[in-house]
Design a protein around this motif. Structure first.
Motif, mmCIF file in Angstrom:
data_model
loop_
_atom_site.group_PDB
_atom_site.id
_atom_site.type_symbol
_atom_site.label_atom_id
_atom_site.label_comp_id
_atom_site.label_asym_id
_atom_site.label_seq_id
_atom_site.Cartn_x
_atom_site.Cartn_y
_atom_site.Cartn_z
ATOM 1 N N PRO A 199 -0.722 -42.233 38.070
ATOM 2 C CA PRO A 199 0.366 -43.108 38.543
ATOM 3 C C PRO A 199 1.754 -42.510 38.333
ATOM 4 C CG PRO A 199 -1.291 -44.407 37.407
ATOM 5 C CD PRO A 199 -1.660 -42.963 37.190
ATOM 6 N N PHE A 202 2.306 -39.859 40.879
ATOM 7 C CA PHE A 202 2.555 -40.548 42.150
ATOM 8 C C PHE A 202 4.006 -40.990 42.239
ATOM 9 C CE2 PHE A 202 2.808 -44.798 44.168
ATOM 10 C CZ PHE A 202 2.524 -44.440 45.478
ATOM 11 N N THR A 226 0.217 -49.482 41.517
ATOM 12 C CA THR A 226 -1.075 -48.793 41.384
ATOM 13 C C THR A 226 -2.009 -49.518 40.432
ATOM 14 O OG1 THR A 226 -0.364 -47.403 39.525
ATOM 15 C CG2 THR A 226 0.109 -46.597 41.756
ATOM 16 N N VAL A 231 -4.291 -42.565 41.715
ATOM 17 C CA VAL A 231 -3.963 -42.721 43.126
ATOM 18 C C VAL A 231 -4.732 -41.687 43.939
ATOM 19 C CG1 VAL A 231 -2.121 -42.648 44.847
ATOM 20 C CG2 VAL A 231 -1.682 -43.618 42.584
ATOM 21 N N TYR A 235 -4.826 -43.229 49.673
ATOM 22 C CA TYR A 235 -3.849 -44.246 49.271
ATOM 23 C C TYR A 235 -2.437 -43.670 49.350
ATOM 24 C CZ TYR A 235 -1.604 -47.911 46.486
ATOM 25 O OH TYR A 235 -0.788 -48.929 46.058
#
Length: 709
Positions: A199, A202, A226, A231, A235
């Motif tokens: 996360p 991301f 998330t 992730v 996605y």
């Protein structure tokens, strides 16, 4: 610390620059040669062979007003100046200055400007070396290096990187490059090739690669959306695609709600409306609803509506989409004669400011009411005479066969001015009457509107009813004097009846004769009219939420049809109560007495006498009144920190860049013709394609005072 102004990635090229839309949606009017030369000579600081030239600093820093700091990045300034410097000799001639102004007026100016940024040799093509040189200077490349030896580059420039890219091919390269950079950033965070990133990784990638599409709300919730899970690549791609397609998502929402911005919709409704659009996937819709929930947090669960004991459905409205990708107000084509800001923010609204706001609305409403009443007064006179014409109780032939017959006979026997008999007292009363009606309606609507700008239908009806009740204090005296003057012409007498004589005859309490019937007419009229007008106006607004004056006129007229026709029985009763009965005519003691006698003597059709004339009068009158009222608020704009009439401005996606550019365009009077778009275009090249050039750093060039400044 970088030159970062942001354009929404999906706002080009279909919509160029919202606040530059005075000419056409995509073209600017070019400046004259002499005026352009005058501007050029003002900033040109170099003379060579008898010709004036601009340096890179003259053009970028002094003329455009960019990189104004003393510690500016010289490489970035030269890169941007090179867009206009097609000869690539470090100097900009007048012919190049004028040519670039013409380029800025083209529909694809953004891509053409970017092409000239990469065309380092000025030969109309982009080589691999040119492309790599510019990309390596960007801030994004320094944070997340892009593989310039990878398959993406080879697909465009060939395995040996010797292929030259023309303009048309370059536009596709630039479009794909930004998305490819995002995918490469994902791969850099997933060296093991698992197809997942953490996360935090991301968040890091999205903030660096898609920062121009992130609002503070979204940026603060990148990790929470998330839900703590890793992730996946699908996605990640769906999330970036959602950010790119938010304007398309808004159009899907509006299609699902048939143009309403307040209706709540479910995920299934969005999916159904998005079926014709392959760009929007079910995964993107899932992320949209999760993101909206993460952004709202507190109070989000109140949006859940239980369908069955085992299932709950989350719903969103347009404000949820705005929290992810906000819309900002932009000035539209209406020229403002006054633009006053009474408060800095809505939080500064004091009781005194609210009183000033009501006084402002009252003043504009008075003028608008007078204009509307004057336009339709002849129709009102015909309506009154038709309603006062009785059958059964008065011996003799009826005076008028229909409204048109009435109109012709008034003109024949009383002259054209007979159509305006009683206009003066009408204007004296209609100004405060319409003013208080409009002011009270706006006031109650403001109080019942939530923080998102939404108001329920019951609140709209209540606001209209309050407005109708408040106006009776002015309406009843006005109506009774006006009606007695209007019917006075039916009887040939030696003396002419004056308004003041009617007032003296009636006295203070007599002026409110028939007030109950007046309330019975005005309260339901306004309760029907104002909500109908608001919804009709919204339906007739363009895709940006803007109402052209003609749509305001049409909405006001359309709303007047049901409102005026449905309350005609109350208007007939009021008229009979307020007119002095002549010899042989039935008299009435009150609303109920008049209702019974009219029904018994003339039948139910008598209650609808003058309906056509009433609709023909009320419908255009309120159309003219409302369009005048709203246009006055546009022309004489005062920001009291409250609400403004919806539809008065276009809702377009604008950014910090456009706000800054509009300010530059206002302050920099030398930005004429295409150069009005120069600042947003140059900055848009950076933000749209992720090509952020460093603002500070390497080297400071000496400054030169431009000749003539």
């Amino acid at each position: 610390k970088h030159f970062r102004f942001f354009f929404p990635i999906n706002s080009f090229p279909c919509v160029c620059f919202p606040f530059f839309s005075l000419q056409t949606p995509s073209l600017l009017k070019r400046a004259g040669t002499e005026k352009l030369r005058e501007v050029f000579q003002k900033y040109a600081s170099v003379q060579k062979n008898g010709e004036d030239y601009m340096t890179s600093e003259d053009f970028v820093r002094k003329f455009l007003g960019l990189f104004a700091e003393s510690a500016f990045n010289d490489d970035s300034v030269r890169l941007l100046a090179g867009i206009a410097d097609t000869s690539k000799d470090g100097l900009i001639s007048f012919s190049e200055f004028q040519a670039f102004e013409g380029l800025l007026c083209t529909p694809d100016a953004l891509y053409r400007t970017a092409f000239q940024l990469f065309d380092r040799q000025g030969n109309g093509t982009v080589s691999y070396a040119d492309f790599a040189d510019v990309v390596q200077k960007t801030e994004l490349h320094s944070k997340i290096p892009f593989s310039l030896d990878g398959p993406f580059i080879k697909r465009y420039f060939g395995d040996k990187k010797q292929r030259l890219i023309n303009y048309a091919e370059f536009t596709q390269l630039l479009h794909d490059f930004h998305e490819e950079h995002a995918m490469e950033a994902f791969r850099s965070k997933d060296p093991a090739g698992t197809g997942f990133i953490s996360p935090l990784d991301f968040q890091d990638v999205i903030v660096k690669v898609k920062q121009h599409l992130l609002t503070p709300n979204v940026k603060d919730n990148l990790v929470s959306v998330t839900e703590g899970h890793k992730v996946s690549f699908p996605y990640f791609m769906a999330f970036t695609s959602l950010l790119n397609n938010m304007e398309l998502i808004k159009q899907v929402y509006l299609q699902a709600t048939q143009g309403s911005r307040t209706d709540m919709v479910t995920k299934d409704q969005i999916l159904l409306a998005a079926q014709p659009l392959s760009q929007i996937t079910p995964l993107e819709v899932d992320i949209l609803f999760h993101l909206a929930g993460a952004v709202h947090q507190a109070g989000w669960w109140k949006r859940r509506r239980k369908i069955t004991p085992c299932r709950q459905v989350i719903r969103i409205d347009f404000s949820d989409l705005n929290s992810i990708a906000p819309e900002h107000y932009t000035k539209h084509i209406t020229h403002r004669l006054a633009d006053i800001k009474a408060v800095e923010s809505p939080a500064d609204r004091s009781a005194f400011i609210q009183v000033l706001e009501s006084s402002y609305r009252f003043t504009l409403g008075s003028f608008a009411g007078a204009v509307g009443a004057t336009v339709v007064y002849p129709i009102d006179l015909v309506k009154t005479r038709m309603q006062n014409q009785r059958a059964g109780s008065y011996i003799g032939e009826v005076a008028y066969r229909n409204s048109w017959d009435c109109f012709k006979k008034v003109v024949r026997h009383e002259g054209v001015m007979g159509l305006y008999r009683g206009l003066l007292p009408q204007l004296m009363g209609v100004a405060p009457e319409k003013a208080i009606k409009l002011t009270v309606n706006d006031l109650v609507r403001d109080k019942l509107t939530d923080k998102k700008g939404n108001i329920p239908t019951w609140a709209e009806v209540l606001a209209g009813g309050c407005a109708g009740a408040s106006q009776v204090v002015f309406t009843n005296p006005l109506e009774i004097v006006k009606i007695r003057l209007q019917v006075a012409g039916e009887i040939a007498t030696g003396s002419k009846i004056r308004a003041w004589s009617v007032v003296r005859e009636l006295g203070l309490f007599g002026l409110y004769k028939g007030a109950r019937a007046c309330l019975l007419r005005d309260v339901p009229f306004s309760a029907i009219y104002f909500p109908t007008y608001a919804h009709t106006k919204a339906l007739m607004a363009d895709k940006d939420g803007y109402n052209h004056p003609l749509t305001l006129l049409a909405a006001g007229a359309i709303a007047g049809i049901p409102a005026a026709s449905l309350v005609t029985p109350a208007d007939v009763i009021k008229t009979r109560l307020q007119v002095v009965a002549r010899s042989g005519q039935t008299t009435y003691t009150g609303v109920w007495d008049a209702t019974k006698k009219i029904m018994a003597e003339e039948g139910p059709r008598a209650f609808w006498k003058g309906t056509a004339a009433r609709v023909c009068r009320s419908s255009p009158q309120f159309g003219v009144t409302l369009v005048t009222y709203e246009l006055l608020q546009r022309l004489f704009y005062v920001d009291f920190g409250g609400t403004q009439p919806k539809g008065s401005e276009a809702l377009k996606m604008t950014t910090q860049l456009e706000t800054a550019a509009e300010k530059v365009s206002t302050e920099k009077l030398d930005h004429i013709g295409g150069y009005r778009a120069a600042v947003p275009l140059l900055a848009g090249v950076e933000s749209k394609f992720g090509l952020y050039l460093p603002r500070f750093g390497r080297g400071v060039a000496t400054t030169t005072t431009p000749t003539g400044s």
